[in-house]
Every structure is written in structure tokens, then in C-alpha cells.
Design an enzyme around this catalytic site. Structure first.
Site, PDB file in Angstrom:
ATOM      1  N   ASN A  40       0.918  -1.146  -0.008  1.00 57.28           N
ATOM      2  CA  ASN A  40      -0.034  -0.078  -0.078  1.00 57.28           C
ATOM      3  C   ASN A  40       1.038   1.064  -0.010  1.00 57.28           C
ATOM      4  OD1 ASN A  40      -0.328   1.914   2.297  1.00 57.28           O
ATOM      5  ND2 ASN A  40       0.115   0.131   3.371  1.00 57.28           N
ATOM      6  N   ASN A  88       4.887   6.413   3.554  1.00 56.64           N
ATOM      7  CA  ASN A  88       4.209   6.758   2.468  1.00 56.64           C
ATOM      8  C   ASN A  88       3.927   8.098   2.461  1.00 56.64           C
ATOM      9  OD1 ASN A  88       3.791   4.017   0.954  1.00 56.64           O
ATOM     10  ND2 ASN A  88       2.267   3.713   2.364  1.00 56.64           N
ATOM     11  N   TYR A  92      -3.364  -7.347  10.573  1.00 53.21           N
ATOM     12  CA  TYR A  92      -4.410  -6.715   9.543  1.00 53.21           C
ATOM     13  C   TYR A  92      -4.445  -7.445   8.446  1.00 53.21           C
ATOM     14  CZ  TYR A  92      -6.282  -3.010   6.390  1.00 53.21           C
ATOM     15  OH  TYR A  92      -6.756  -2.232   5.278  1.00 53.21           O
ATOM     16  N   THR A  93      -3.166  -7.592   7.692  1.00 56.13           N
ATOM     17  CA  THR A  93      -3.317  -8.040   6.311  1.00 56.13           C
ATOM     18  C   THR A  93      -3.789  -9.379   6.585  1.00 56.13           C
ATOM     19  OG1 THR A  93      -1.598  -6.588   5.600  1.00 56.13           O
ATOM     20  CG2 THR A  93      -1.870  -8.579   4.485  1.00 56.13           C
TER      21      THR A  93
END
Length: 359
Positions: free
Chosen positions: A110, A175, A312-313
């Protein structure tokens, strides 16, 4: 994975990842999926930083960015849920597409960029649930174009101290340009001292955790450990996504820029976890994140030095029943091994993981 979970995954995978994520939030907001009653086992309880966790498994930040469904997540079996990352002002994040499934690797890349609705929206939702049971942490960040990023973190502490079971200072997302530079010792020292001062001035004083990247060398880990210890921070979360690329099977998608999460992150994040445990000693709280997708991987994080773990993933690939299955598996393990507490496992594989190379 149950037939229902397989059907749900197949349905969600017909949508692009970001749409599927929004649909899953909407489903939880509507009371779906319906999970069985969360397992309560005295041996899984963890007391940490003045908080009593019913079990050591939490939902990591990044899923419920805007604090929309923390109680629904707790209902799936998680012992705690972390919302955010929340920034002072709303921001759209990076251009789409920005989430990529690496299905063959059970991983995700992501480059979202802290997309969220801002402090005011999250505060309104958290204020509405104040007084409800359950441990809900708030992960705070800085706006991409902020002229005072440390001030953004101070604002997050002041805004959410009254509502958060704990606060997480997130400087480890890859990010937001320049954000990871705040892990450097001089900037980190100023950040943590100002965050701790903001907490002291707030109406409540929840524990403060620092979330770090897995892409750090030993000297950087040493500097972080020194600043954490010197600034009265309560704990460390190891780790965020990685910009490294271990061998992957997902072809061109694996070359997308952004942070990699999921199964391929397990080893690197667990080595960093063990190294931090060695540096911080036995008393500092550490939450282990990265590649947790089963009771076995959750237990191994604890063996490597974690007090608590987050995922999470893994839930993207294993479905919403995953937290319940993991907690049930941990309870069965405690029964089989005749453990008085799951914490009896902690550090039992510490030396094994800490001796592995970070690269």
C-alpha cells in the site's frame, strides 16, 4: 477458513482492494459478520501499562482509519483495537490505485499516505463511545504538508488523550515523504519530549507507544531505544510495513512502490522485535506486528519478546473469523502446555530471533 469466509473473500476479491476495504467497514458498521462470543480465558489476559487486555491479539492501525468500527472489531474476538492513523486535518492521501494484493504471497503493498477524515471526525466518534468497555488505542500522525509535524503529534495527544486507552505515535509509514526521518535520534528526541509534555498537560494520561519501521539497522535501533527510555515513553510497536522486497511470487505487482505487509514481513519484523527487546530490557512494553496470520505466528511473536501482537493483512486473506480462531488456538495451546499465563512464553525464543541478521 470456513465456507462462509471463503465465499466472503471471493466476493470481496471481485472488487478492487480499496473498494473491498470500504465494503468491509460498512458491513461491520451494520453488524456483519456475526461472530461467536469472544473467548474469555484467564490464561490469555495481559496486564500492561495499567491496562487489562482480555487477550493479547489486537487489530493494527490502518484498517479503521476513522474510528468507525472499533467496538465491532472487539466483537470479532480481538483483545484490543487501534484506530487511525489520524491527522489533524482531513487529507485524501496519495493518488489511486494505491493498494495492491499479492495473493500468491498473502501480502499487500500500500501507498495510501495517511488518508483520513481528520481529528474532528474521529474525535466525534470516539466521544460517542466514551464509557463503553474495551481497549481502543488511537494512532496519531502528521499531515503531509504540515509546517510543524511535531506540533501535529502534540495536537493528536491533546485531542485524543481523553478518549484513547493508549496513544501511538506513528513515524514509520513509508508513504508520507520525510516521515521516517523523524526516527533519527535528534528529531526523535524532540518529538518524544514534546509528546510526553503534551500528555502531561492533557486531561488524561494514557500510555504512549512509538511505532517504528522494520527497515532499520542496529545503530538506528539503539538510538531509538535510548530516546524511548530517556523520554518516559511507555512502549514500542514493532513494526510498520517494509520498503524492502524479500523474494515474492506475485510478478509485476511485487514491484509496486509502497509498504509491504502480510506473510513475507514476518521474519524481518520479528527480528527487529527481538533486537528491540534486547535493547529495551524486560520491563518495556512491546507490541509485535507483521505477518501474524495464525495462532502459531502470534505465539512466536510472544516468544520473540512481544507482550501483545497485532494483525491486519492476515484478515484480508483468512476472513473475519481469523481473530476468533487465533484466540481459540492460543487458549488450546495454553491448556495443552499447562501454562498459567500466556506471558510465560515471552522471550523463550528471544536469543534465536535476535541473533538473525536484519538484512
Amino acid at each position: 477458513m470456513s465456507v462462509l469466509d471463503r465465499f466472503g473473500q471471493k466476493l470481496l476479491f471481485t472488487f478492487d482492494p480499496e473498494t473491498a476495504h470500504s465494503l468491509s467497514i460498512a458491513a461491520l458498521r451494520c453488524g456483519l459478520p456475526v461472530a461467536g462470543r469472544p473467548i474469555r480465558d484467564e490464561r490469555l489476559k495481559v496486564g500492561l501499562c495499567g491496562l487489562d487486555f482480555p487477550n493479547p491479539l489486537g487489530m493494527a492501525a490502518g484498517y479503521d482509519k476513522n474510528a468507525e468500527v472499533p467496538d465491532a472489531l472487539l466483537g470479532l474476538g480481538f483483545g484490543f483495537a487501534e484506530v487511525g492513523t489520524v491527522t489533524p486535518l482531513p487529507q485524501a492521501g496519495n493518488p489511486k490505485p494505491r493498494i495492491f494484493r499479492l495473493t500468491a504471497d498473502e501480502a499487500v503493498i500500500n501507498r495510501l499516505g495517511f488518508n483520513n477524515e481528520g481529528h474532528a471526525a474521529a474525535e466525534k466518534r470516539l466521544a460517542a463511545r466514551k464509557g463503553r468497555p474495551g481497549i481502543v488505542g488511537v494512532n496519531i500522525g502528521a499531515n503531509k504538508d504540515s509546517a510543524d509535524r511535531i506540533g501535529d503529534y502534540e495536537s493528536g495527544v491533546s485531542r485524543f488523550a481523553a478518549y484513547a486507552s493508549y496513544l501511538t505515535v506513528n513515524i514509520s509509514s513509508p508513504n508520507t515523504p520525510g516521515l521516517r526521518n523523524m526516527q533519527a535520534r535528534e528529531q526523535l528526541g524532540e518529538l518524544l519530549s514534546r509528546v510526553v509534555a503534551a500528555r502531561a498537560a492533557a486531561s488524561a494520561q494514557p500510555p504512549v507507544f512509538l511505532k517504528i519501521a522494520p527497515d532499520l539497522v542496529e545503530a538506528e535501533l539503539e538510538d531509538i531505544a535510548a530516546e524511548v527510555a530517556g523520554n518516559r515513553v511507555d512502549g514500542v510497536i514493532v513494526s510498520n510495513t517494509t520498503i524492502s522486497r524479500p523474494p515474492l511470487r506475485s510478478g509485476d505487482t511485487a514491484r509496486e512502490t509502497g509498504g509491504l505487509s502480510g506473510r513475507p514481513l514476518f521474519d524481518r519484523s520479528t527480528i527487529a522485535l527481538a533486537r528491540m527487546r534486547k535493547l529495551l530490557g524486560p520491563d518495556m512494553a512491546i507490541i509485535g506486528v507483521g505477518g501474524v496470520d495464525s495462532a502459531d505466528t502470534a505465539l512466536e511473536k510472544i516468544r520473540a519478546g512481544a507482550d501483545l501482537v497485532q494483525l491486519y493483512t492476515g484478515m484480508i486473506y483468512a476472513g473475519p473469523a481469523l481473530p476468533g480462531r487465533i484466540v481459540a488456538g492460543m487458549a488450546r495451546f495454553a491448556e495443552t502446555e499447562r501454562l498459567k499465563s500466556i506471558r510465560d512464553l515471552r522471550d523463550s525464543h528471544l536469543d534465536r530471533w535476535a541473533s538473525k541478521p536484519l538484512s
